[in-house]
Design an enzyme around this catalytic site. Structure first.
Site, mmCIF file in Angstrom:
data_model
loop_
_atom_site.group_PDB
_atom_site.id
_atom_site.type_symbol
_atom_site.label_atom_id
_atom_site.label_comp_id
_atom_site.label_asym_id
_atom_site.label_seq_id
_atom_site.Cartn_x
_atom_site.Cartn_y
_atom_site.Cartn_z
ATOM 1 N N GLU A 61 -12.675 12.817 7.409
ATOM 2 C CA GLU A 61 -11.934 13.721 8.302
ATOM 3 C C GLU A 61 -12.872 14.732 8.961
ATOM 4 O O GLU A 61 -13.499 15.545 8.292
ATOM 5 C CB GLU A 61 -10.858 14.459 7.481
ATOM 6 C CG GLU A 61 -10.082 15.508 8.276
ATOM 7 C CD GLU A 61 -9.046 16.252 7.419
ATOM 8 O OE1 GLU A 61 -9.044 16.067 6.175
ATOM 9 O OE2 GLU A 61 -8.259 17.016 8.002
ATOM 10 N N LYS A 112 -13.732 17.800 11.961
ATOM 11 C CA LYS A 112 -13.092 19.064 12.307
ATOM 12 C C LYS A 112 -13.881 19.764 13.395
ATOM 13 O O LYS A 112 -15.089 19.595 13.510
ATOM 14 C CB LYS A 112 -13.036 19.920 11.042
ATOM 15 C CG LYS A 112 -12.280 21.204 11.177
ATOM 16 C CD LYS A 112 -11.948 21.739 9.796
ATOM 17 C CE LYS A 112 -11.377 23.139 9.904
ATOM 18 N NZ LYS A 112 -10.767 23.589 8.671
ATOM 19 N N HIS A 140 -7.297 19.648 14.301
ATOM 20 C CA HIS A 140 -8.764 19.684 14.318
ATOM 21 C C HIS A 140 -9.408 19.364 15.650
ATOM 22 O O HIS A 140 -10.553 18.929 15.714
ATOM 23 C CB HIS A 140 -9.311 18.738 13.247
ATOM 24 C CG HIS A 140 -9.080 19.255 11.857
ATOM 25 N ND1 HIS A 140 -9.646 18.708 10.747
ATOM 26 C CD2 HIS A 140 -8.353 20.310 11.413
ATOM 27 C CE1 HIS A 140 -9.258 19.365 9.671
ATOM 28 N NE2 HIS A 140 -8.463 20.345 10.062
ATOM 29 N N TRP A 151 -13.065 15.406 3.223
ATOM 30 C CA TRP A 151 -13.292 16.460 4.209
ATOM 31 C C TRP A 151 -14.181 17.524 3.572
ATOM 32 O O TRP A 151 -13.993 17.877 2.414
ATOM 33 C CB TRP A 151 -11.966 17.096 4.656
ATOM 34 C CG TRP A 151 -12.207 18.351 5.434
ATOM 35 C CD1 TRP A 151 -12.601 18.438 6.741
ATOM 36 C CD2 TRP A 151 -12.108 19.705 4.957
ATOM 37 N NE1 TRP A 151 -12.764 19.758 7.101
ATOM 38 C CE2 TRP A 151 -12.473 20.554 6.035
ATOM 39 C CE3 TRP A 151 -11.758 20.278 3.734
ATOM 40 C CZ2 TRP A 151 -12.489 21.947 5.917
ATOM 41 C CZ3 TRP A 151 -11.779 21.673 3.613
ATOM 42 C CH2 TRP A 151 -12.125 22.493 4.704
ATOM 43 N N ASP A 201 -2.137 25.478 10.508
ATOM 44 C CA ASP A 201 -1.414 24.711 9.490
ATOM 45 C C ASP A 201 -0.023 25.260 9.186
ATOM 46 O O ASP A 201 0.350 25.426 8.024
ATOM 47 C CB ASP A 201 -2.254 24.596 8.207
ATOM 48 C CG ASP A 201 -3.475 23.708 8.403
ATOM 49 O OD1 ASP A 201 -3.291 22.537 8.748
ATOM 50 O OD2 ASP A 201 -4.615 24.200 8.234
ATOM 51 N N ASP A 221 -0.299 17.732 6.090
ATOM 52 C CA ASP A 221 -1.336 18.702 5.718
ATOM 53 C C ASP A 221 -1.039 20.060 6.341
ATOM 54 O O ASP A 221 -1.493 20.352 7.444
ATOM 55 C CB ASP A 221 -2.722 18.192 6.163
ATOM 56 C CG ASP A 221 -3.829 19.162 5.786
ATOM 57 O OD1 ASP A 221 -3.580 20.044 4.951
ATOM 58 O OD2 ASP A 221 -4.944 19.035 6.332
ATOM 59 N N ASP A 267 -6.732 14.845 11.934
ATOM 60 C CA ASP A 267 -5.862 15.977 11.636
ATOM 61 C C ASP A 267 -5.481 16.611 12.977
ATOM 62 O O ASP A 267 -6.360 16.964 13.777
ATOM 63 C CB ASP A 267 -6.626 16.969 10.729
ATOM 64 C CG ASP A 267 -5.778 18.160 10.315
ATOM 65 O OD1 ASP A 267 -5.214 18.822 11.204
ATOM 66 O OD2 ASP A 267 -5.689 18.450 9.105
ATOM 67 N N ASP A 294 -6.022 26.193 14.342
ATOM 68 C CA ASP A 294 -5.697 25.274 13.248
ATOM 69 C C ASP A 294 -4.984 26.020 12.114
ATOM 70 O O ASP A 294 -5.499 26.131 11.012
ATOM 71 C CB ASP A 294 -7.029 24.667 12.763
ATOM 72 C CG ASP A 294 -6.851 23.659 11.640
ATOM 73 O OD1 ASP A 294 -5.781 23.038 11.577
ATOM 74 O OD2 ASP A 294 -7.791 23.505 10.837
HETATM 75 C C1 RNT Z 1 -9.046 21.314 6.391
HETATM 76 C C2 RNT Z 1 -8.569 19.910 6.361
HETATM 77 C C3 RNT Z 1 -8.245 19.364 4.998
HETATM 78 C C4 RNT Z 1 -7.490 20.346 4.133
HETATM 79 C C5 RNT Z 1 -6.979 19.772 2.835
HETATM 80 C C6 RNT Z 1 -6.546 20.832 1.894
HETATM 81 O O1 RNT Z 1 -9.120 21.828 7.640
HETATM 82 O O2 RNT Z 1 -7.474 19.762 7.203
HETATM 83 O O3 RNT Z 1 -7.573 18.165 5.132
HETATM 84 O O4 RNT Z 1 -6.425 20.925 4.801
HETATM 85 O O5 RNT Z 1 -7.913 18.940 2.302
HETATM 86 ZN ZN ZN Z 2 -6.488 17.845 7.192
#
Ligand code: RNT
Ligand code: ZN
Length: 419
Positions: free
Chosen positions: A227, A229, A263, A186, A297, A327, A260, A295
């Protein structure tokens, strides 16, 4: 244990009446590892220097709860505690910035498999697998917001070298543990405001990725995922590595894609993407997280999006085509507690999906009995999932129900608070 067993017997009867064999389900559940992200333990700081903090990259950690892991030994200790409080066998997902650099600074284009040898030994001792992530953020060469899609050739080459080395390290880990290592890529690349050069950035990104993925490694040791986003903090208007971009890339090159949960647009269903994407790529990595309004987290909990996601994996018969990774990062509560809540919630959601009366539901669906299908789905929600879960915990010798709270309080008092 007696009570836990007794409640399980009655739950088992109720599920059996629906044609579900709970013992069999628990065996399946135990076989499914979750890849535990190393970065919740230290707020995405990494160990390139002692007590490092996350710097930039469009991701953000908030909170300053005491007890953050300041070095590799402390993170090992915390992860061992976490592993003792979650049922089943799991994996640890490392970031490249978490190498064992022994006090010597090593830049990202210099890291080697040797820097991860102590993690491999640790993983062997703790009977867990390892996955890997290249680290394209928190670095002066990422400061202006671009890495692999940077127009400057020198900066780009630095990051291409990093990506290559990360794949080499991942394959080395896979070989040493005789167990496939998932390497996820990513990048934070993007910009805050209206960008004219979108095409150019993506064209560059494509070339950079082609260079990184040029080397072939044995499939049994390394599996690559990319990945995408939607946006990041400071890259609200443009993200080079968008979902469309990576989906195309993954399909064209037959590598994996990482979805994710945070995302996508908040009203988009990530669960629905699974059966679509799996028509074109072999495997998906899920980054399980919880966004609130954005996002953010937050710590994963047993909520509807997570339940739907797991249902979709089970209903699509895709358990062996989906890797589960976590994550999220919350520095405002006990970090070990944050880990345990999130991992257990993800496992519980998978359990809930496995306990759904799939045969009956499919029959209703085939016969177009849609009222009946909906009614049964509603009833499934109040079946005794918790009793099955607690038994699963007891079976794997970890605390059932809320019993882990006390253990974490004690760990906080004895270990975390003293840091
Ligand atoms: C960031 C991504 C990624 C990170 C990690 C730390 O938006 O989700 O995966 O959270 O690599
Ligand atoms: Zn991620």
């Amino acid at each position: 244990m007696d009570k836990v067993y007794q409640y399980y017997q009655s739950a088992k009867d109720r599920y059996a009446a629906w044609g579900i064999d709970t013992d069999q389900v628990l065996q399946l559940l135990a076989e499914k590892p979750f890849s535990i992200h190393c970065w919740q333990g230290d707020d995405v700081g990494g160990f390139e220097k002692d007590n490092a903090v996350l710097e930039g990259g469009g991701i953000l950690v908030s909170g300053n709860y005491p007890g953050k892991a300041r070095n590799i030994a402390e993170l090992h200790q915390d992860l061992e505690k976490v592993l003792s409080l979650v049922p089943g066998k799991h994996r640890i997902s490392l970031h490249a910035s978490y190498g064992d650099f022994q006090g010597n600074f090593k830049d990202r284009d210099q890291i080697t498999p040797r820097d991860f040898q102590s993690w491999i030994e640790w993983a062997k001792e703790n009977h867990c697998g390892l996955d890997f992530n290249s680290t394209f953020f928190s670095h002066p060469k990422a400061d202006d917001g671009f890495t692999l899609s940077h127009p400057d050739r020198d900066i780009r080459e630095f990051w291409i070298e990093h990506g290559k080395r990360c794949r080499e390290i991942s394959a080395h880990i896979g070989k040493n543990l005789q167990d496939k290592c998932v390497h996820n890529l990513w990048i934070p690349d993007g910009s805050k405001d209206i960008t004219l050069n979108r095409f150019k950035h993506r064209e560059i990104l494509l070339q950079s990725l082609n260079e990184i993925f040029n080397t072939m490694y044995p499939k049994e040791f390394l599996f690559d995922t990319v990945e995408g986003k939607l946006f990041g903090i400071g890259s609200e208007s443009f993200t080079s590595g968008s979902y469309d971009f990576y989906l195309g890339y993954a399909i064209k090159n037959q590598i994996g894609i990482c979805l994710d949960i945070g995302h996508f647009h908040p009203t988009e269903s990530v669960a629905d993407k699974i059966s679509a994407v799996l028509q074109f790529v072999d495997k998906i990595l899920l980054h399980i997280t919880r966004g609130i309004h954005w996002d953010s987290d937050h710590v994963v909990i047993l909520n509807d999006p997570l339940l739907e996601l797991m249902q979709e994996v089970v209903w699509a018969d895709a358990l062996n085509r989906v890797y589960f990774g976590l994550d999220y990062f919350d520095a405002s509560i006990n970090r070990v507690g944050a880990y345990v809540i999130g991992i257990r919630a993800a496992q519980k959601a998978l359990l809930a999906a496995m306990l759904s009366p799939v045969v009956q539901l499919r029959t209703y669906e085939r016969e177009r009995k849609n009222f009946e299908r909906l009614a049964l789905l509603e009833e499934a929600k109040t079946m005794p999932l918790g009793d099955v879960w607690n038994y699963f915990c007891a079976l794997h010798e970890v605390p059932p129900a809320e019993k882990y709270i006390g253990e974490i309080q004690q760990y906080e008092k004895q270990v975390l608070i003293k840091r």
